[in-house]
Scaffold this motif. Sequence first.
Motif, PDB file in Angstrom:
ATOM      1  N   PRO A   1     -28.688  88.828 -25.089  1.00  0.00           N
ATOM      2  CA  PRO A   1     -28.983  90.146 -25.657  1.00  0.00           C
ATOM      3  C   PRO A   1     -27.811  90.706 -26.454  1.00  0.00           C
ATOM      4  CG  PRO A   1     -28.433  90.356 -23.338  1.00  0.00           C
ATOM      5  CD  PRO A   1     -28.402  88.883 -23.645  1.00  0.00           C
ATOM      6  N   SER A   2     -28.117  91.353 -27.575  1.00  0.00           N
ATOM      7  CA  SER A   2     -27.122  92.087 -28.349  1.00  0.00           C
ATOM      8  C   SER A   2     -27.804  92.688 -29.567  1.00  0.00           C
ATOM      9  CB  SER A   2     -25.972  91.190 -28.807  1.00  0.00           C
ATOM     10  OG  SER A   2     -25.059  91.929 -29.596  1.00  0.00           O
ATOM     11  N   ALA A   3     -27.440  93.922 -29.870  1.00  0.00           N
ATOM     12  CA  ALA A   3     -27.985  94.558 -31.068  1.00  0.00           C
ATOM     13  C   ALA A   3     -27.260  94.085 -32.314  1.00  0.00           C
ATOM     14  CB  ALA A   3     -27.864  96.077 -30.941  1.00  0.00           C
ATOM     15  N   ASN A   4     -26.073  93.528 -32.147  1.00  0.00           N
ATOM     16  CA  ASN A   4     -25.287  93.026 -33.274  1.00  0.00           C
ATOM     17  C   ASN A   4     -25.023  91.539 -33.069  1.00  0.00           C
ATOM     18  OD1 ASN A   4     -24.653  95.630 -34.737  1.00  0.00           O
ATOM     19  ND2 ASN A   4     -23.822  96.108 -32.733  1.00  0.00           N
ATOM     20  N   LYS A   5     -26.050  90.734 -33.308  1.00  0.00           N
ATOM     21  CA  LYS A   5     -25.910  89.304 -33.033  1.00  0.00           C
ATOM     22  C   LYS A   5     -25.905  88.506 -34.329  1.00  0.00           C
ATOM     23  CE  LYS A   5     -28.843  87.070 -30.329  1.00  0.00           C
ATOM     24  NZ  LYS A   5     -29.370  86.569 -29.061  1.00  0.00           N
ATOM     25  N   LEU A   6     -24.940  87.605 -34.409  1.00  0.00           N
ATOM     26  CA  LEU A   6     -24.873  86.683 -35.537  1.00  0.00           C
ATOM     27  C   LEU A   6     -26.001  85.669 -35.405  1.00  0.00           C
ATOM     28  CD1 LEU A   6     -23.113  85.610 -37.980  1.00  0.00           C
ATOM     29  CD2 LEU A   6     -22.033  84.102 -36.298  1.00  0.00           C
ATOM     30  N   PRO A   7     -26.799  85.457 -36.446  1.00  0.00           N
ATOM     31  CA  PRO A   7     -27.858  84.438 -36.353  1.00  0.00           C
ATOM     32  C   PRO A   7     -27.266  83.061 -36.067  1.00  0.00           C
ATOM     33  CG  PRO A   7     -28.142  85.835 -38.301  1.00  0.00           C
ATOM     34  CD  PRO A   7     -26.801  86.156 -37.736  1.00  0.00           C
ATOM     35  N   ALA A   8     -28.044  82.214 -35.419  1.00  0.00           N
ATOM     36  CA  ALA A   8     -27.580  80.854 -35.125  1.00  0.00           C
ATOM     37  C   ALA A   8     -27.195  80.149 -36.419  1.00  0.00           C
ATOM     38  CB  ALA A   8     -28.678  80.082 -34.405  1.00  0.00           C
ATOM     39  N   GLN A   9     -26.026  79.540 -36.417  1.00  0.00           N
ATOM     40  CA  GLN A   9     -25.497  78.892 -37.619  1.00  0.00           C
ATOM     41  C   GLN A   9     -25.769  77.387 -37.585  1.00  0.00           C
ATOM     42  OE1 GLN A   9     -23.739  81.024 -40.049  1.00  0.00           O
ATOM     43  NE2 GLN A   9     -24.947  82.338 -38.703  1.00  0.00           N
ATOM     44  N   PRO A  10     -26.480  76.835 -38.585  1.00  0.00           N
ATOM     45  CA  PRO A  10     -26.789  75.395 -38.595  1.00  0.00           C
ATOM     46  C   PRO A  10     -25.551  74.518 -38.524  1.00  0.00           C
ATOM     47  CG  PRO A  10     -28.114  76.556 -40.227  1.00  0.00           C
ATOM     48  CD  PRO A  10     -27.114  77.542 -39.709  1.00  0.00           C
ATOM     49  N   TRP A  11     -24.459  74.942 -39.186  1.00  0.00           N
ATOM     50  CA  TRP A  11     -23.267  74.095 -39.207  1.00  0.00           C
ATOM     51  C   TRP A  11     -22.658  73.945 -37.806  1.00  0.00           C
ATOM     52  CZ3 TRP A  11     -18.608  75.821 -37.482  1.00  0.00           C
ATOM     53  CH2 TRP A  11     -18.418  77.195 -37.408  1.00  0.00           C
ATOM     54  N   VAL A  12     -22.911  74.930 -36.929  1.00  0.00           N
ATOM     55  CA  VAL A  12     -22.412  74.838 -35.555  1.00  0.00           C
ATOM     56  C   VAL A  12     -23.074  73.667 -34.837  1.00  0.00           C
ATOM     57  CG1 VAL A  12     -22.363  75.997 -33.312  1.00  0.00           C
ATOM     58  CG2 VAL A  12     -21.791  77.269 -35.379  1.00  0.00           C
ATOM     59  N   PHE A  13     -24.376  73.471 -35.082  1.00  0.00           N
ATOM     60  CA  PHE A  13     -25.099  72.371 -34.457  1.00  0.00           C
ATOM     61  C   PHE A  13     -24.592  71.026 -34.986  1.00  0.00           C
ATOM     62  CE2 PHE A  13     -27.659  76.044 -33.808  1.00  0.00           C
ATOM     63  CZ  PHE A  13     -28.361  75.818 -32.638  1.00  0.00           C
ATOM     64  N   ILE A  14     -24.320  70.978 -36.284  1.00  0.00           N
ATOM     65  CA  ILE A  14     -23.801  69.734 -36.876  1.00  0.00           C
ATOM     66  C   ILE A  14     -22.414  69.428 -36.310  1.00  0.00           C
ATOM     67  CG2 ILE A  14     -23.068  68.640 -39.032  1.00  0.00           C
ATOM     68  CD1 ILE A  14     -25.208  70.386 -40.450  1.00  0.00           C
ATOM     69  N   LEU A  15     -21.572  70.457 -36.236  1.00  0.00           N
ATOM     70  CA  LEU A  15     -20.233  70.267 -35.678  1.00  0.00           C
ATOM     71  C   LEU A  15     -20.311  69.823 -34.228  1.00  0.00           C
ATOM     72  CD1 LEU A  15     -17.169  70.507 -35.908  1.00  0.00           C
ATOM     73  CD2 LEU A  15     -17.374  72.936 -35.317  1.00  0.00           C
ATOM     74  N   GLY A  16     -21.237  70.405 -33.452  1.00  0.00           N
ATOM     75  CA  GLY A  16     -21.406  70.014 -32.057  1.00  0.00           C
ATOM     76  C   GLY A  16     -21.776  68.549 -31.911  1.00  0.00           C
ATOM     77  N   ALA A  17     -22.691  68.076 -32.772  1.00  0.00           N
ATOM     78  CA  ALA A  17     -23.088  66.665 -32.740  1.00  0.00           C
ATOM     79  C   ALA A  17     -21.915  65.765 -33.092  1.00  0.00           C
ATOM     80  CB  ALA A  17     -24.244  66.426 -33.707  1.00  0.00           C
ATOM     81  N   ALA A  18     -21.127  66.174 -34.100  1.00  0.00           N
ATOM     82  CA  ALA A  18     -19.961  65.386 -34.491  1.00  0.00           C
ATOM     83  C   ALA A  18     -18.936  65.326 -33.355  1.00  0.00           C
ATOM     84  CB  ALA A  18     -19.325  65.992 -35.747  1.00  0.00           C
ATOM     85  N   MET A  19     -18.741  66.440 -32.679  1.00  0.00           N
ATOM     86  CA  MET A  19     -17.799  66.471 -31.560  1.00  0.00           C
ATOM     87  C   MET A  19     -18.254  65.552 -30.433  1.00  0.00           C
ATOM     88  SD  MET A  19     -16.828  70.539 -31.413  1.00  0.00           S
ATOM     89  CE  MET A  19     -15.779  70.365 -29.980  1.00  0.00           C
TER      90      MET A  19
END
Length: 791
Positions: free
Chosen positions: A745-763
């Motif tokens: 929950p949060s009224a000021n939330k950053l939308p999920a970033q696609p590059w974060v998922f790519i970076l996670g897979a690379a890691m």
Amino acid sequence: MINTIFLKLWFRKLVRNKIYSATNILGLTIGFSAFILIALFVRFEFNWDKNHQNYKRIYRIQRQFTQTLYTTNGNDISPHTRAFTAQMIEGHFPEFEKISVIRENGGSFLFTDSEHKIYDDKGIHADSCFFDLFTYEFIAGNKSTALNEPFTVALSETVAEKLFGDNSALDKTVLLDKKYPLKVTGVYKDLPFNTSLRPTYIISFATLKPLKNIARNNSWSGDCMTYALLNQGASHKQAEAKIRDLFTKYENIKNEKLQLCPLSKVYLNFNDKNDYLIVLKLFGLIGIFILTMAGFNYINLSLAKASMRGKEVAVKKAIGSKRNSLVLQFLSETVVVSLIALIFAFLVAELFLPVFSNIVDKQIELIWRNDWKFILSTILIAVITGIFSGTYPAWFMASNKITDLVKGNFYSKKRSSSFNLKKVLVTSQFAISLFLIVLTLSFSMQIKYIAEKDLGFEKEGLLYAEVTVSETEVMFDQLRSRLLQYPEIKDVSMSKNLPFVRFGGGSVNWEGGDPNVKINCRFNDVSYDYISVLDAKLVAGRNFSSHFRGDAGNACIINETAARCFGWEDPIGKRINDNKLKVVGVVKDFVYQDMHNPVDPSILVLAPNTVKGNWIFAFRSEKEMQKRAKEVLASELEKIFPNDPFEIRDVPLAFNSENSFKIYHSVNKTLLFFTFINVLLAVVGMFGLVSYSVTRRTKEIGIRKINGSSSLRIFHLLNKEYYWLVTYALGIAFPTAWLAYASLPSANKLPAQPWVFILGAAMLLIIILISTSYETIKAASKNPVESLRYE
């Protein structure tokens, strides 16, 4: 006898297979220790206020605003009540045994002499019934009479020590804000950290009458809190139904309904929004994930090791060992390893507990003599983990024929099922690791987003001082002119409230709306220069001005959210609050209280020029000149307010100390901590798994090298199955991580970033390569002659 033999055999194997044993114990130790830390944290959070003996019978009386189109903090529940609520309930409803009223004192200075002075913002005023509800252990004084008289105070042990050192505080005098002498009538032990009411000092409620003309039986001010002790066996639902419409006969507050909040929900979920409960569930899920990872590692390694014990099992079968006996042997080995790992895990958990407590900003403890239930539960979990981890390998080996075990071809016959199980387990491990990596990266980005988000005002370079101005009257315009003579001070304002420092509230109706329907707003009395000091922006109309003498008491400035709530396209000239205030300007939305909830409607009213009572003075200064500015302000304010204590503070520090922002940081650090543990588990598991895979295929590798396979090709051969498993893991982890992040929950939330998922897979790929490289490179570069001599 059988158990003794099993233990002897297990010990021999433990010594003989040092790498295998160490890998298993290390993996389980890491998993168990992380699980213990998370379990202690979750237990701590669900144990708030249980130190009170009447825990199950104490309820906070709250107000619910039923006729509001907009509610502050995104909910229609206020934990604060009007002081006279207690008198309306006492003696009228048999369900209620005792009622206690408290009022937070806010930041104040306590003095004994010039050398013993402290600033404290955790003090409260409480009536004489307070200690009848809540459990406080007095080490000096009588708690039954400690709060009976005006100008009396009970001190916590810590505050008493700060003010009086090793001397007795009882019957001594403490000066409140340099003005009001308070007699110390009691000293109580500090309450546990997980107590929602944890005051550092308690002043008698009767003191408020001579100080602020606030009495328990007639105050309409809605800034008190009322707690009720229900009688034994009383139904809180029935009690709530009886008091819910208590204010119906009062026209101005008839839409305020009362409800009872159990003490068990006061900290976790007083307004039923479930925000923090979602976080706790996430932590619990992470604990289960990490324990599952450790178990999967153990199963994989046990399965790999079992496949190399064919001849041993064949001999035992040949001399008469039954299937149940073999299964029992395997299970006893895994359970013993699990219990040994648990012993190490408790030692590791206790070692890291101070570090972890600092990360989550709690005071978590593991007390062996008191936590025996927790310890027994953890032992049971360890035994179950051992049984669960050893069941499949035990069944796998014990169900084979002697001939297959001797020939070593049992593995190929069972290869499909065992290989599929390994695939499922490894894919699950990869998915869990990727889930945590992506979630941690996303949450870290959310913290950065909140920290850098435009607040609607400029917090950097903003200083403030809270002052309770005594009888001597001061003119604000004269004070401002005096301070602006210094080049370090760019601007000065005065207000009742300030973002992230103090925030008031009230409800209003508006022109064009139903007079009976109100909107909760943030009210603030401000000087002419308040908006300019904040560096906020007007988007319509004008600011307050001395050229408009009618502004005082008649004009107001609203924010954009208020204009939207009122449904006004052109707010200028419109009226609010029973037509008493005319809107002359609209200020761009700025954050008042926290970054978690949406911006509240805000109404600014021009303050009088005369300074008396509680005010916040804000000062704009260049960042590089702040040190000198603080010195100037301290010197000048000391001259202007010689009898009124104060401290010069920074708004950025108040922003970083705000509760929801601290929780964000705590959650982020905790996610990072356990993601690291999870990755460490993955590395340990992969290292062990690859080690046994290479050992099992040593001869195959030698033959391939003799037939011309390069080291790179063999390296690829040994790792390629894991690449496919990572692909499967992506399909599981990405949607679940996205859903988990979306549920936060949060009224000021950053939308999920696609590059974060790519970076996670690379890691994750890098982690796998690091985990497997040593053994696979060693096997690929080994002399094929040595490989063929392996057996």
